[in-house]
Write a protein that holds these residues in place. Sequence first.
Motif, PDB file in Angstrom:
ATOM      1  N   ALA A   1      -4.439   8.963  -2.105  1.00  0.00           N
ATOM      2  CA  ALA A   1      -4.751   7.876  -1.175  1.00  0.00           C
ATOM      3  C   ALA A   1      -3.514   7.472  -0.375  1.00  0.00           C
ATOM      4  CB  ALA A   1      -5.301   6.674  -1.934  1.00  0.00           C
ATOM      5  N   SER A   2      -2.372   7.446  -1.020  1.00  0.00           N
ATOM      6  CA  SER A   2      -1.153   7.078  -0.293  1.00  0.00           C
ATOM      7  C   SER A   2      -0.755   8.163   0.701  1.00  0.00           C
ATOM      8  CB  SER A   2      -0.018   6.802  -1.270  1.00  0.00           C
ATOM      9  OG  SER A   2       0.358   7.988  -1.939  1.00  0.00           O
ATOM     10  N   ARG A   3      -0.981   9.398   0.363  1.00  0.00           N
ATOM     11  CA  ARG A   3      -0.659  10.492   1.295  1.00  0.00           C
ATOM     12  C   ARG A   3      -1.583  10.470   2.506  1.00  0.00           C
ATOM     13  NH1 ARG A   3       4.278  11.390  -0.503  1.00  0.00           N
ATOM     14  NH2 ARG A   3       4.255  11.974  -2.676  1.00  0.00           N
ATOM     15  N   ILE A   4      -2.854  10.131   2.289  1.00  0.00           N
ATOM     16  CA  ILE A   4      -3.780  10.024   3.425  1.00  0.00           C
ATOM     17  C   ILE A   4      -3.333   8.902   4.348  1.00  0.00           C
ATOM     18  CG2 ILE A   4      -6.149   9.410   4.066  1.00  0.00           C
ATOM     19  CD1 ILE A   4      -7.045  10.960   1.567  1.00  0.00           C
ATOM     20  N   GLY A   5      -2.909   7.779   3.768  1.00  0.00           N
ATOM     21  CA  GLY A   5      -2.373   6.693   4.586  1.00  0.00           C
ATOM     22  C   GLY A   5      -1.137   7.119   5.356  1.00  0.00           C
TER      23      GLY A   5
ATOM     24  N   SER B   1       6.439   2.835  -5.477  1.00  0.00           N
ATOM     25  CA  SER B   1       6.848   3.092  -6.864  1.00  0.00           C
ATOM     26  C   SER B   1       6.070   2.214  -7.844  1.00  0.00           C
ATOM     27  CB  SER B   1       8.345   2.888  -7.031  1.00  0.00           C
ATOM     28  OG  SER B   1       8.692   1.550  -6.766  1.00  0.00           O
ATOM     29  N   PHE B   2       5.734   0.989  -7.457  1.00  0.00           N
ATOM     30  CA  PHE B   2       4.926   0.134  -8.328  1.00  0.00           C
ATOM     31  C   PHE B   2       3.525   0.693  -8.525  1.00  0.00           C
ATOM     32  CE2 PHE B   2       7.375  -4.031  -7.499  1.00  0.00           C
ATOM     33  CZ  PHE B   2       8.240  -3.734  -8.534  1.00  0.00           C
ATOM     34  N   THR B   3       3.007   1.367  -7.507  1.00  0.00           N
ATOM     35  CA  THR B   3       1.672   1.960  -7.630  1.00  0.00           C
ATOM     36  C   THR B   3       1.647   2.972  -8.765  1.00  0.00           C
ATOM     37  OG1 THR B   3       1.249   1.672  -5.284  1.00  0.00           O
ATOM     38  CG2 THR B   3      -0.088   3.302  -6.432  1.00  0.00           C
ATOM     39  N   TYR B   4       2.659   3.810  -8.856  1.00  0.00           N
ATOM     40  CA  TYR B   4       2.713   4.792  -9.937  1.00  0.00           C
ATOM     41  C   TYR B   4       2.865   4.114 -11.290  1.00  0.00           C
ATOM     42  CZ  TYR B   4       2.986   8.802  -6.858  1.00  0.00           C
ATOM     43  OH  TYR B   4       2.705   9.768  -5.939  1.00  0.00           O
TER      44      TYR B   4
ATOM     45  N   ALA C   1      -5.186  10.358  -7.961  1.00  0.00           N
ATOM     46  CA  ALA C   1      -6.020   9.702  -6.946  1.00  0.00           C
ATOM     47  C   ALA C   1      -5.213   8.703  -6.132  1.00  0.00           C
ATOM     48  CB  ALA C   1      -7.205   9.019  -7.607  1.00  0.00           C
ATOM     49  N   CYS C   2      -4.353   7.929  -6.791  1.00  0.00           N
ATOM     50  CA  CYS C   2      -3.501   6.980  -6.058  1.00  0.00           C
ATOM     51  C   CYS C   2      -2.514   7.715  -5.156  1.00  0.00           C
ATOM     52  CB  CYS C   2      -2.750   6.081  -7.028  1.00  0.00           C
ATOM     53  SG  CYS C   2      -3.792   4.844  -7.787  1.00  0.00           S
TER      54      CYS C   2
ATOM     55  N   LEU D   1      -7.591   9.302 -18.821  1.00  0.00           N
ATOM     56  CA  LEU D   1      -7.758   9.286 -17.362  1.00  0.00           C
ATOM     57  C   LEU D   1      -6.449   9.117 -16.599  1.00  0.00           C
ATOM     58  CD1 LEU D   1     -10.860   6.950 -16.976  1.00  0.00           C
ATOM     59  CD2 LEU D   1     -10.785   9.412 -16.758  1.00  0.00           C
ATOM     60  N   ARG D   2      -5.354   9.001 -17.291  1.00  0.00           N
ATOM     61  CA  ARG D   2      -4.086   8.630 -16.651  1.00  0.00           C
ATOM     62  C   ARG D   2      -3.664   9.611 -15.558  1.00  0.00           C
ATOM     63  NH1 ARG D   2      -0.832   6.558 -21.099  1.00  0.00           N
ATOM     64  NH2 ARG D   2      -2.266   4.838 -20.845  1.00  0.00           N
ATOM     65  N   ASN D   3      -3.702  10.904 -15.835  1.00  0.00           N
ATOM     66  CA  ASN D   3      -3.277  11.886 -14.826  1.00  0.00           C
ATOM     67  C   ASN D   3      -4.194  11.885 -13.610  1.00  0.00           C
ATOM     68  OD1 ASN D   3      -1.066  12.737 -16.255  1.00  0.00           O
ATOM     69  ND2 ASN D   3      -2.177  14.352 -17.305  1.00  0.00           N
ATOM     70  N   THR D   4      -5.492  11.759 -13.848  1.00  0.00           N
ATOM     71  CA  THR D   4      -6.446  11.728 -12.742  1.00  0.00           C
ATOM     72  C   THR D   4      -6.235  10.499 -11.873  1.00  0.00           C
ATOM     73  OG1 THR D   4      -8.035  12.898 -14.118  1.00  0.00           O
ATOM     74  CG2 THR D   4      -8.899  11.796 -12.169  1.00  0.00           C
ATOM     75  N   ALA D   5      -5.998   9.360 -12.495  1.00  0.00           N
ATOM     76  CA  ALA D   5      -5.797   8.115 -11.745  1.00  0.00           C
ATOM     77  C   ALA D   5      -4.513   8.162 -10.924  1.00  0.00           C
ATOM     78  CB  ALA D   5      -5.770   6.935 -12.712  1.00  0.00           C
ATOM     79  N   ILE D   6      -3.456   8.679 -11.494  1.00  0.00           N
ATOM     80  CA  ILE D   6      -2.208   8.792 -10.741  1.00  0.00           C
ATOM     81  C   ILE D   6      -2.385   9.763  -9.577  1.00  0.00           C
ATOM     82  CG2 ILE D   6       0.186   9.616 -10.867  1.00  0.00           C
ATOM     83  CD1 ILE D   6       0.336   8.389 -13.654  1.00  0.00           C
TER      84      ILE D   6
END
Length: 106
Positions: free
Chosen positions: A46-50, A21-24, A42-43, A35-40
Amino acid sequence: MNFLAIALEMTGKFGVTLAFSFTYAYTAELYPTVLRNTAIGACSMASRIGSIFAPYLINLRSYSVGLPYILIGMFTVLTALISLLIPESYGKPFPDSIAQMQEFPG
């Protein structure tokens, strides 16, 4: 020992949920509006791949019983150390453009 194991597992699960939740929240705060929507996104990706690769770590037990725990612990410590490099944004206005983002300390 069963109670202790469950308590530690729930504490770990709480920590993962808190970090997720802190990542978001931090991603939305750090990047400019354009860039806010793109950055969220991408994060989140990355978390889903993990999350996809995490169940396969248990298969490393065939090489060494402690290897999955060592890898997860190393990733956790590495992430904690890297997070110390993130600039503090408390009390600062959100950047609205890429030019304002480049002036952001850190």
